[in-house]
Design a protein around this motif. Structure first.
Motif, PDB file in Angstrom:
ATOM      1  N   GLU A  86     -29.302 -15.388  49.687  1.00 20.66           N
ATOM      2  CA  GLU A  86     -28.077 -16.176  49.580  1.00 20.66           C
ATOM      3  C   GLU A  86     -27.754 -16.529  48.128  1.00 20.66           C
ATOM      4  O   GLU A  86     -26.590 -16.485  47.710  1.00 20.66           O
ATOM      5  CB  GLU A  86     -28.229 -17.457  50.404  1.00 20.66           C
ATOM      6  CG  GLU A  86     -28.294 -17.211  51.906  1.00 20.66           C
ATOM      7  CD  GLU A  86     -28.521 -18.490  52.679  1.00 20.66           C
ATOM      8  OE1 GLU A  86     -28.692 -19.541  52.003  1.00 20.66           O
ATOM      9  OE2 GLU A  86     -28.534 -18.455  53.922  1.00 20.66           O
ATOM     10  N   ILE A  87     -28.781 -16.855  47.355  1.00 24.50           N
ATOM     11  CA  ILE A  87     -28.552 -17.200  45.947  1.00 24.50           C
ATOM     12  C   ILE A  87     -28.048 -15.988  45.173  1.00 24.50           C
ATOM     13  O   ILE A  87     -27.125 -16.071  44.349  1.00 24.50           O
ATOM     14  CB  ILE A  87     -29.840 -17.758  45.331  1.00 24.50           C
ATOM     15  CG1 ILE A  87     -30.155 -19.131  45.932  1.00 24.50           C
ATOM     16  CG2 ILE A  87     -29.713 -17.881  43.812  1.00 24.50           C
ATOM     17  CD1 ILE A  87     -31.504 -19.678  45.521  1.00 24.50           C
ATOM     18  N   LEU A  88     -28.652 -14.821  45.436  1.00 24.09           N
ATOM     19  CA  LEU A  88     -28.209 -13.612  44.737  1.00 24.09           C
ATOM     20  C   LEU A  88     -26.783 -13.235  45.120  1.00 24.09           C
ATOM     21  O   LEU A  88     -25.990 -12.811  44.263  1.00 24.09           O
ATOM     22  CB  LEU A  88     -29.164 -12.458  45.055  1.00 24.09           C
ATOM     23  CG  LEU A  88     -30.578 -12.575  44.468  1.00 24.09           C
ATOM     24  CD1 LEU A  88     -31.419 -11.393  44.921  1.00 24.09           C
ATOM     25  CD2 LEU A  88     -30.525 -12.641  42.946  1.00 24.09           C
ATOM     26  N   GLU A  89     -26.463 -13.389  46.392  1.00 25.28           N
ATOM     27  CA  GLU A  89     -25.111 -13.050  46.828  1.00 25.28           C
ATOM     28  C   GLU A  89     -24.078 -13.997  46.236  1.00 25.28           C
ATOM     29  O   GLU A  89     -22.966 -13.584  45.878  1.00 25.28           O
ATOM     30  CB  GLU A  89     -25.044 -13.096  48.360  1.00 25.28           C
ATOM     31  CG  GLU A  89     -23.715 -12.658  48.941  1.00 25.28           C
ATOM     32  CD  GLU A  89     -23.410 -11.192  48.690  1.00 25.28           C
ATOM     33  OE1 GLU A  89     -22.211 -10.819  48.687  1.00 25.28           O
ATOM     34  OE2 GLU A  89     -24.378 -10.424  48.483  1.00 25.28           O
ATOM     35  N   ALA A  90     -24.453 -15.279  46.119  1.00 21.88           N
ATOM     36  CA  ALA A  90     -23.500 -16.257  45.582  1.00 21.88           C
ATOM     37  C   ALA A  90     -23.334 -16.144  44.073  1.00 21.88           C
ATOM     38  O   ALA A  90     -22.269 -16.443  43.527  1.00 21.88           O
ATOM     39  CB  ALA A  90     -23.951 -17.676  45.943  1.00 21.88           C
ATOM     40  N   ASN A  91     -24.386 -15.696  43.375  1.00 17.88           N
ATOM     41  CA  ASN A  91     -24.366 -15.660  41.911  1.00 17.88           C
ATOM     42  C   ASN A  91     -24.277 -14.238  41.364  1.00 17.88           C
ATOM     43  O   ASN A  91     -24.716 -13.980  40.244  1.00 17.88           O
ATOM     44  CB  ASN A  91     -25.617 -16.349  41.358  1.00 17.88           C
ATOM     45  CG  ASN A  91     -25.681 -17.809  41.727  1.00 17.88           C
ATOM     46  OD1 ASN A  91     -24.651 -18.479  41.748  1.00 17.88           O
ATOM     47  ND2 ASN A  91     -26.857 -18.317  42.022  1.00 17.88           N
ATOM     48  N   LYS A  92     -23.754 -13.313  42.149  1.00 16.12           N
ATOM     49  CA  LYS A  92     -23.663 -11.934  41.689  1.00 16.12           C
ATOM     50  C   LYS A  92     -22.711 -11.801  40.503  1.00 16.12           C
ATOM     51  O   LYS A  92     -23.027 -11.171  39.480  1.00 16.12           O
ATOM     52  CB  LYS A  92     -23.204 -11.030  42.831  1.00 16.12           C
ATOM     53  CG  LYS A  92     -23.227  -9.558  42.504  1.00 16.12           C
ATOM     54  CD  LYS A  92     -22.711  -8.754  43.689  1.00 16.12           C
ATOM     55  CE  LYS A  92     -23.621  -8.881  44.877  1.00 16.12           C
ATOM     56  NZ  LYS A  92     -23.178  -8.059  46.027  1.00 16.12           N
ATOM     57  N   ARG A  93     -21.539 -12.402  40.608  1.00 20.14           N
ATOM     58  CA  ARG A  93     -20.560 -12.322  39.526  1.00 20.14           C
ATOM     59  C   ARG A  93     -21.058 -13.059  38.276  1.00 20.14           C
ATOM     60  O   ARG A  93     -20.876 -12.597  37.151  1.00 20.14           O
ATOM     61  CB  ARG A  93     -19.223 -12.902  39.986  1.00 20.14           C
ATOM     62  CG  ARG A  93     -18.069 -12.679  39.018  1.00 20.14           C
ATOM     63  CD  ARG A  93     -16.790 -13.225  39.617  1.00 20.14           C
ATOM     64  NE  ARG A  93     -16.440 -12.533  40.853  1.00 20.14           N
ATOM     65  CZ  ARG A  93     -15.756 -11.393  40.890  1.00 20.14           C
ATOM     66  NH1 ARG A  93     -15.350 -10.830  39.767  1.00 20.14           N
ATOM     67  NH2 ARG A  93     -15.474 -10.826  42.049  1.00 20.14           N
ATOM     68  N   ALA A  94     -21.710 -14.197  38.489  1.00 23.20           N
ATOM     69  CA  ALA A  94     -22.260 -14.928  37.346  1.00 23.20           C
ATOM     70  C   ALA A  94     -23.350 -14.123  36.643  1.00 23.20           C
ATOM     71  O   ALA A  94     -23.449 -14.127  35.405  1.00 23.20           O
ATOM     72  CB  ALA A  94     -22.821 -16.272  37.811  1.00 23.20           C
ATOM     73  N   ALA A  95     -24.163 -13.408  37.421  1.00 24.33           N
ATOM     74  CA  ALA A  95     -25.200 -12.578  36.812  1.00 24.33           C
ATOM     75  C   ALA A  95     -24.589 -11.442  35.989  1.00 24.33           C
ATOM     76  O   ALA A  95     -25.130 -11.062  34.936  1.00 24.33           O
ATOM     77  CB  ALA A  95     -26.123 -12.016  37.903  1.00 24.33           C
ATOM     78  N   MET A  96     -23.462 -10.908  36.440  1.00 26.52           N
ATOM     79  CA  MET A  96     -22.792  -9.852  35.680  1.00 26.52           C
ATOM     80  C   MET A  96     -22.331 -10.372  34.319  1.00 26.52           C
ATOM     81  O   MET A  96     -22.565  -9.738  33.274  1.00 26.52           O
ATOM     82  CB  MET A  96     -21.611  -9.318  36.495  1.00 26.52           C
ATOM     83  CG  MET A  96     -20.911  -8.130  35.881  1.00 26.52           C
ATOM     84  SD  MET A  96     -19.493  -7.616  36.892  1.00 26.52           S
ATOM     85  CE  MET A  96     -20.322  -7.263  38.458  1.00 26.52           C
ATOM     86  N   TRP A  97     -21.696 -11.530  34.316  1.00 28.55           N
ATOM     87  CA  TRP A  97     -21.238 -12.104  33.052  1.00 28.55           C
ATOM     88  C   TRP A  97     -22.414 -12.473  32.154  1.00 28.55           C
ATOM     89  O   TRP A  97     -22.360 -12.296  30.924  1.00 28.55           O
ATOM     90  CB  TRP A  97     -20.372 -13.334  33.319  1.00 28.55           C
ATOM     91  CG  TRP A  97     -19.010 -12.997  33.821  1.00 28.55           C
ATOM     92  CD1 TRP A  97     -18.557 -13.043  35.101  1.00 28.55           C
ATOM     93  CD2 TRP A  97     -17.899 -12.545  33.032  1.00 28.55           C
ATOM     94  NE1 TRP A  97     -17.250 -12.653  35.186  1.00 28.55           N
ATOM     95  CE2 TRP A  97     -16.811 -12.344  33.918  1.00 28.55           C
ATOM     96  CE3 TRP A  97     -17.715 -12.287  31.680  1.00 28.55           C
ATOM     97  CZ2 TRP A  97     -15.570 -11.900  33.493  1.00 28.55           C
ATOM     98  CZ3 TRP A  97     -16.476 -11.852  31.240  1.00 28.55           C
ATOM     99  CH2 TRP A  97     -15.420 -11.663  32.142  1.00 28.55           C
ATOM    100  N   LEU A  98     -23.485 -12.977  32.741  1.00 27.45           N
ATOM    101  CA  LEU A  98     -24.657 -13.305  31.935  1.00 27.45           C
ATOM    102  C   LEU A  98     -25.316 -12.053  31.354  1.00 27.45           C
ATOM    103  O   LEU A  98     -25.869 -12.092  30.253  1.00 27.45           O
ATOM    104  CB  LEU A  98     -25.671 -14.081  32.792  1.00 27.45           C
ATOM    105  CG  LEU A  98     -25.283 -15.515  33.144  1.00 27.45           C
ATOM    106  CD1 LEU A  98     -26.309 -16.121  34.090  1.00 27.45           C
ATOM    107  CD2 LEU A  98     -25.154 -16.358  31.878  1.00 27.45           C
TER     108      LEU A  98
END
Length: 225
Positions: A79-91
């Motif tokens: 769930e955390i990975l799915e919710a923060n996928k876009r944030a991980a891309m920008w990071l």
């Protein structure tokens, strides 16, 4: 002349009604007896379980608890990975740009150090090479690896002499920063390694042993009673 009495009328359905009522009464009695019989033959509700039953329940509860504890982190991580996928891309893009910025910063430092006169740069490079070789030799003696430390020190001294005699200012500046960063990395790495504590989860193991001891006491006490 005497009159004869008329014959009595027969009721043809009297006997049949009586038999039907008897059958209905018998069926009602049988139905009531069947409804009452399970309550008489049922086992007591609060029956005391045996030793094997308790062990089976404990084993099943432990398995269920471990299964849930293993599934919960997986579900949360997904769930955390799915919710923060876009944030991980920008990071990720930010990390790439930060690495590029670090490279340009190093190039800038090399260019700034190259502004120092060549003689001073040569002396600094030679001094750093000799000091690093001496420190490497001391560490090799402590770690009982004298031959690798000795050969490494000789190579560093040779690099310092060659740089002092023939290398230009820009190469001397880059070499000076390289040796300085290598010394800092080695010092921090050695400091972290000396403070490293390698041992198992002692508190968790102790807690598990206490739990197992408590469960044995409870089970053995209940079985003995």
């Amino acid at each position: 002349m005497s009159r004869t009495a008329p014959p009595a009328r027969r009721r043809p359905f009297a006997n049949s009604n009586t038999a039907a009522r008897g059958r209905l009464l018998a069926e009602n009695l049988l139905r009531r007896a069947r409804m009452r019989s399970p309550a008489v033959q049922s086992r007591p509700v609060y029956e005391r379980p045996g030793y094997r039953t308790l062990l089976g329940r404990i084993r099943e509860n432990v398995r269920t608890y471990i299964r849930k504890q293993l599934e919960l982190p997986r579900q949360e991580i997904a769930e955390i990975l799915e919710a923060n996928k876009r944030a991980a891309m920008w990071l990720g893009f930010a990390a790439a740009l930060a690495f590029t910025t670090l490279i340009t910063l190093v190039v800038l430092l090399v260019a700034l150090v190259a502004l120092i006169p060549r003689d001073w740069l040569g002396v600094l490079v030679l001094a750093l090479a000799v000091g690093t070789a001496f420190a490497l030799f001391v560490l090799g003696v402590r770690a009982k690896a004298i031959l690798p430390a000795f050969f490494g020190g000789i190579v560093l001294i040779a690099i310092g002499v060659v740089a002092f005699l023939w290398l230009p200012e820009l190469v001397l500046a880059a070499l000076l920063l390289t040796i300085a960063l290598a010394i800092g990395t080695g010092a921090m790495g050695y400091g972290g390694y000396s403070r490293l504590e390698l041992h198992g989860p002692t508190r968790t193991i102790k807690s598990m042993k206490e739990t197992v001891r408590w469960a044995k006491q409870r089970l053995l006490g209940r079985s003995a009673s």
